[in-house]
Design an enzyme around this catalytic site. Structure first.
Site, PDB file in Angstrom:
ATOM      1  N   ASN A 127      13.424   7.587  -7.840  1.00 51.34           N
ATOM      2  CA  ASN A 127      14.171   7.322  -7.261  1.00 51.34           C
ATOM      3  C   ASN A 127      13.920   5.948  -6.536  1.00 51.34           C
ATOM      4  O   ASN A 127      13.681   4.992  -5.880  1.00 51.34           O
ATOM      5  CB  ASN A 127      14.530   7.951  -5.991  1.00 51.34           C
ATOM      6  CG  ASN A 127      12.686   9.560  -5.586  1.00 51.34           C
ATOM      7  OD1 ASN A 127      12.567   9.541  -7.146  1.00 51.34           O
ATOM      8  ND2 ASN A 127      12.051   8.911  -5.296  1.00 51.34           N
ATOM      9  N   THR A 144       0.697  -1.475  -0.150  1.00 48.84           N
ATOM     10  CA  THR A 144       0.065  -0.159   0.367  1.00 48.84           C
ATOM     11  C   THR A 144       1.022   1.215   0.036  1.00 48.84           C
ATOM     12  O   THR A 144      -0.131   2.148   0.022  1.00 48.84           O
ATOM     13  CB  THR A 144      -1.308  -0.162   1.618  1.00 48.84           C
ATOM     14  OG1 THR A 144       0.017   0.208   2.356  1.00 48.84           O
ATOM     15  CG2 THR A 144      -1.783  -1.381   1.426  1.00 48.84           C
ATOM     16  N   GLY A 145       1.841   1.579  -0.025  1.00 48.78           N
ATOM     17  CA  GLY A 145       2.828   2.045   0.729  1.00 48.78           C
ATOM     18  C   GLY A 145       3.059   3.436  -0.925  1.00 48.78           C
ATOM     19  O   GLY A 145       2.919   2.433  -1.839  1.00 48.78           O
ATOM     20  N   MET A 146       3.997   3.514  -0.803  1.00 52.02           N
ATOM     21  CA  MET A 146       4.970   4.644  -2.131  1.00 52.02           C
ATOM     22  C   MET A 146       5.848   3.509  -2.977  1.00 52.02           C
ATOM     23  O   MET A 146       5.451   3.722  -4.037  1.00 52.02           O
ATOM     24  CB  MET A 146       6.014   5.546  -1.198  1.00 52.02           C
ATOM     25  CG  MET A 146       6.037   6.817  -2.530  1.00 52.02           C
ATOM     26  SD  MET A 146       4.446   8.197  -2.146  1.00 52.02           S
ATOM     27  CE  MET A 146       4.797   8.639  -4.423  1.00 52.02           C
ATOM     28  N   SER A 185       8.832  12.091  -2.755  1.00 52.52           N
ATOM     29  CA  SER A 185       8.604  10.718  -2.863  1.00 52.52           C
ATOM     30  C   SER A 185       9.266   9.614  -2.591  1.00 52.52           C
ATOM     31  O   SER A 185       8.801   8.505  -2.002  1.00 52.52           O
ATOM     32  CB  SER A 185       7.962  10.527  -4.831  1.00 52.52           C
ATOM     33  OG  SER A 185       9.299  10.241  -5.678  1.00 52.52           O
ATOM     34  N   GLY A 186      10.961   9.913  -2.186  1.00 54.05           N
ATOM     35  CA  GLY A 186      11.484   9.370  -1.026  1.00 54.05           C
ATOM     36  C   GLY A 186      10.664   9.441  -0.220  1.00 54.05           C
ATOM     37  O   GLY A 186      11.795   8.050   0.921  1.00 54.05           O
ATOM     38  N   HIS A 204      16.317  11.734  -8.092  1.00 55.40           N
ATOM     39  CA  HIS A 204      17.382  12.175  -7.356  1.00 55.40           C
ATOM     40  C   HIS A 204      18.503  12.679  -8.305  1.00 55.40           C
ATOM     41  O   HIS A 204      18.479  12.682  -9.016  1.00 55.40           O
ATOM     42  CB  HIS A 204      17.791  11.528  -6.169  1.00 55.40           C
ATOM     43  CG  HIS A 204      16.885  11.185  -5.555  1.00 55.40           C
ATOM     44  ND1 HIS A 204      15.022  11.331  -4.765  1.00 55.40           N
ATOM     45  CD2 HIS A 204      16.934   9.790  -4.390  1.00 55.40           C
ATOM     46  CE1 HIS A 204      14.547  11.167  -3.849  1.00 55.40           C
ATOM     47  NE2 HIS A 204      15.575  10.178  -2.993  1.00 55.40           N
ATOM     48  N   CYS A 232      18.045   5.060  -2.296  1.00 53.07           N
ATOM     49  CA  CYS A 232      17.609   5.268  -3.706  1.00 53.07           C
ATOM     50  C   CYS A 232      18.729   6.058  -4.102  1.00 53.07           C
ATOM     51  O   CYS A 232      18.900   5.831  -5.277  1.00 53.07           O
ATOM     52  CB  CYS A 232      16.883   5.981  -3.334  1.00 53.07           C
ATOM     53  SG  CYS A 232      16.505   6.998  -1.494  1.00 53.07           S
ATOM     54  N   GLU A 281      20.721   9.349   6.340  1.00 58.52           N
ATOM     55  CA  GLU A 281      20.766   9.160   4.512  1.00 58.52           C
ATOM     56  C   GLU A 281      22.147   8.782   4.005  1.00 58.52           C
ATOM     57  O   GLU A 281      23.007   8.305   3.720  1.00 58.52           O
ATOM     58  CB  GLU A 281      20.035  10.250   3.611  1.00 58.52           C
ATOM     59  CG  GLU A 281      20.112  10.072   2.534  1.00 58.52           C
ATOM     60  CD  GLU A 281      18.813   8.946   2.093  1.00 58.52           C
ATOM     61  OE1 GLU A 281      18.317   7.863   2.975  1.00 58.52           O
ATOM     62  OE2 GLU A 281      18.458   8.752   0.718  1.00 58.52           O
ATOM     63  N   LYS A 326      24.252   6.097   4.935  1.00 57.50           N
ATOM     64  CA  LYS A 326      23.803   5.373   4.299  1.00 57.50           C
ATOM     65  C   LYS A 326      24.894   5.351   3.442  1.00 57.50           C
ATOM     66  O   LYS A 326      25.199   4.211   1.925  1.00 57.50           O
ATOM     67  CB  LYS A 326      22.537   4.808   3.600  1.00 57.50           C
ATOM     68  CG  LYS A 326      21.808   4.434   4.659  1.00 57.50           C
ATOM     69  CD  LYS A 326      20.070   4.669   4.839  1.00 57.50           C
ATOM     70  CE  LYS A 326      19.301   5.443   5.270  1.00 57.50           C
ATOM     71  NZ  LYS A 326      17.329   5.577   4.798  1.00 57.50           N
TER      72      LYS A 326
END
Ligand code: NAP
Length: 349
Positions: free
Chosen positions: A326, A13-15, A178-179, A241, A149, A201, A204
Site C-alpha cells: 500500500n 516526514t509522514g508515512m 500503515s495505510g 492490502h 491505495c 474508503e 473512493k
C-alpha cells in the site's frame, strides 16, 4: 537520462513521505533535494522532526537535512506530494499555480475532470487530460494524481478483464495499518481485531475505479460502466492490502483465459522500461494459500501486484484475491512511476 533532475517531497516526514525518500535514494532520474512538511517540523533537522519508521536505516544524509516550509514557489519544479488530505487541496493547487508539477498521492484533486488519475500500466493515455487542465485552470504548473491505495491494486487486476466485458465487481479489502499514516489506528483498537470501517474508503474505490478504467477525451473521462461495490476493513497487518474480488463478465471466459490475461498484462511502463516498472505488473501465484501480505507485498520492490485463488463464483462469475504494497505500489512508488512516465513523455520539459 544523462543527469538526474532535482525533486521535492511535500509531507516528507509522514508515512508515505518516508517511503518516497526510501524509493528515491539512488533513483537514476530523480534526486530529492528539498523536503518540506508542516510548521511543526519546519526548520528542524529531519531526524529530529520525524522518527524513521521503515525497515532499515533512513537514506544517507536524510536525518541531517533541514525540513523546509511548504511554500509554493520554493523548491524544485517537480514536487511529489504526500500531504495530509486536510491541507493538500489548497496547497497542491497553490504549488501548481506557482509553476510546479505536483505529482500527488492525496485524494483532493483525483476526481477533478481535468486531473489525470493515473495507473501507468492501465491508463497512461489519460495524461492527455493535461492539455485540458492547462486550458481550463490556467495554472503555470500541473497536477497529476495516483489513486487511493486499494484502488491501485484493484484496477491493475481489473484492467485485463475489460476485454471480457467487465460488468460488475464486488470487493472486500483487508487493509494494513500503515495505510492510516502515523500514528494511525491506536494499538488497543487494532490488535487482535478487525475494524469494518475506513472513512470515505469505499466511496473512493467505487468512483476512482470507474475513472481509471474509463476512456479519456479532451474535456474529461467517460467513466467505465462497471458497477463496483466495496466493503473495506482495517486488519492488524503492517504493510500490504489484500482484496477479495468477485467479478461479473459479459463474455464467457474460462479460468485459463483469465489467468493468461493476468499473466500477459503489460503497459507502457514496461514498453518504455521505466526505472520503477516491474517487468510483470501482475504475478499469478499458484499456491492455494497465497498471496499473503507478509510474503508477497514486497515482490519486485513492492511494485508488482499478486493475484491468486482464481475460482468460479456462484453469485457473480469469477472470484480471486489481489494483494499489493500500500505505501509502495499504492502510494509513493505509484507517484514515482507517474513522474517517470511524464518525464519519458516530455511533460516535464
Ligand atoms: P501522515 O503520515 O499523517 O503524513 C502527513 C504529512 O503531511 C506529514 O509529513 C505532515 O507533516 C504533512 N503535513 C500536515 N499538515 C501540513 C501542512 N499544513 N503543511 C505542510 N505539510 C503538512 O500521512 P500518510 O499516510 O503519509 O499519507 C499522506 C497522504 O498520502 C495522505 O493524503 C494520504 O491519504 C495519502 N495516501 C496514503 C497511503 C498510505 O498507504 N499511507 C496510500 C495512498 C495515499 P508533519 O510531520 O510536519 O506534521
Amino acid at each position: 537520462m544523462s543527469r538526474a533532475i532535482e525533486v521535492g517531497v511535500l509531507g516528507a516526514t509522514g508515512m508515505v513521505g518516508q517511503q518516497f525518500l526510501a524509493l528515491l535514494a539512488g533513483h537514476p532520474w530523480f534526486t530529492p533535494t528539498w523536503l518540506a512538511a508542516s510548521e511543526r517540523s519546519e526548520g528542524k533537522r529531519y531526524g529530529d522532526a520525524a522518527a524513521w519508521r521503515l525497515a532499515g536505516p533512513a537514506p544517507e544524509g536524510v536525518p541531517d537535512r533541514v525540513v523546509e516550509s511548504a511554500t509554493p514557489g520554493m523548491g524544485p519544479k517537480l514536487v511529489f506530494s504526500a500531504l495530509d488530505a486536510s491541507v493538500a487541496g489548497d496547497l497542491e493547487r497553490e504549488f501548481a499555480e506557482a509553476g510546479h508539477v505536483v505529482v500527488s498521492n492525496a485524494r483532493n484533486h483525483r476526481m477533478d475532470a481535468v486531473v489525470p488519475l493515473l495507473v501507468p500500466e492501465v491508463n497512461a493515455d489519460h495524461l492527455a487530460l493535461l492539455e485540458g487542465q492547462r486550458a481550463a485552470r490556467g495554472w503555470k504548473g500541473l497536477i497529476v494524481t495516483n489513486p487511493n491505495c486499494s484502488t491501485v491494486m484493484l484496477t491493475m487486476a481489473l484492467a485485463p478483464l475489460r476485454q471480457f466485458d467487465l460488468r460488475a465487481c464486488l470487493v472486500t479489502t483487508l487493509q494494513a495499518v500503515s495505510g492510516a499514516g502515523y500514528p494511525g489506528v491506536p494499538s488497543y483498537d487494532i490488535l487482535g481485531n478487525v475494524i469494518p470501517f475506513i472513512s470515505g474508503e469505499e466511496e473512493k474505490i467505487e468512483s476512482e475505479t470507474r475513472k481509471i478504467l474509463g476512456a479519456a477525451e479532451a474535456a474529461g473521462v467517460t467513466l467505465h460502466p462497471v458497477a463496483v461495490s466495496a466493503s473495506t476493513t482495517r486488519v492488524p497487518v503492517i504493510d500490504g492490502h489484500t482484496e477479495s474480488v468477485s467479478v461479473s463478465l459479459g463474455a464467457r471466459p474460462q479460468a485459463e483465459d483469465l489467468r493468461q490475461a493476468f499473466e500477459a498484462f503489460r503497459g507502457l511502463p514496461q514498453e518504455l522500461e521505466l526505472p520503477s516498472a516491474p517487468p510483470r505488473p501482475l504475478l499469478y501465484l499458484d499456491a492455494p494459500n497465497r498471496p499473503q501480505p507478509r510474503f508477497d507485498a514486497g515482490r519486485d520492490g513492492g511494485m508488482a501486484v499478486s493475484i491468486g485463488r482464481l475460482r468460479p463464483c456462484r453469485v457473480l462469475d469469477w472470484k480471486f484475491f489481489v494483494l499489493g504494497h500500500n505505501t509502495v505500489r499504492g502510494a509513493a512508488g505509484a507517484a514515482i512511476l507517474n513522474a517517470e512516465l511524464m518525464l519519458a513523455q516530455g511533460w516535464l520539459d
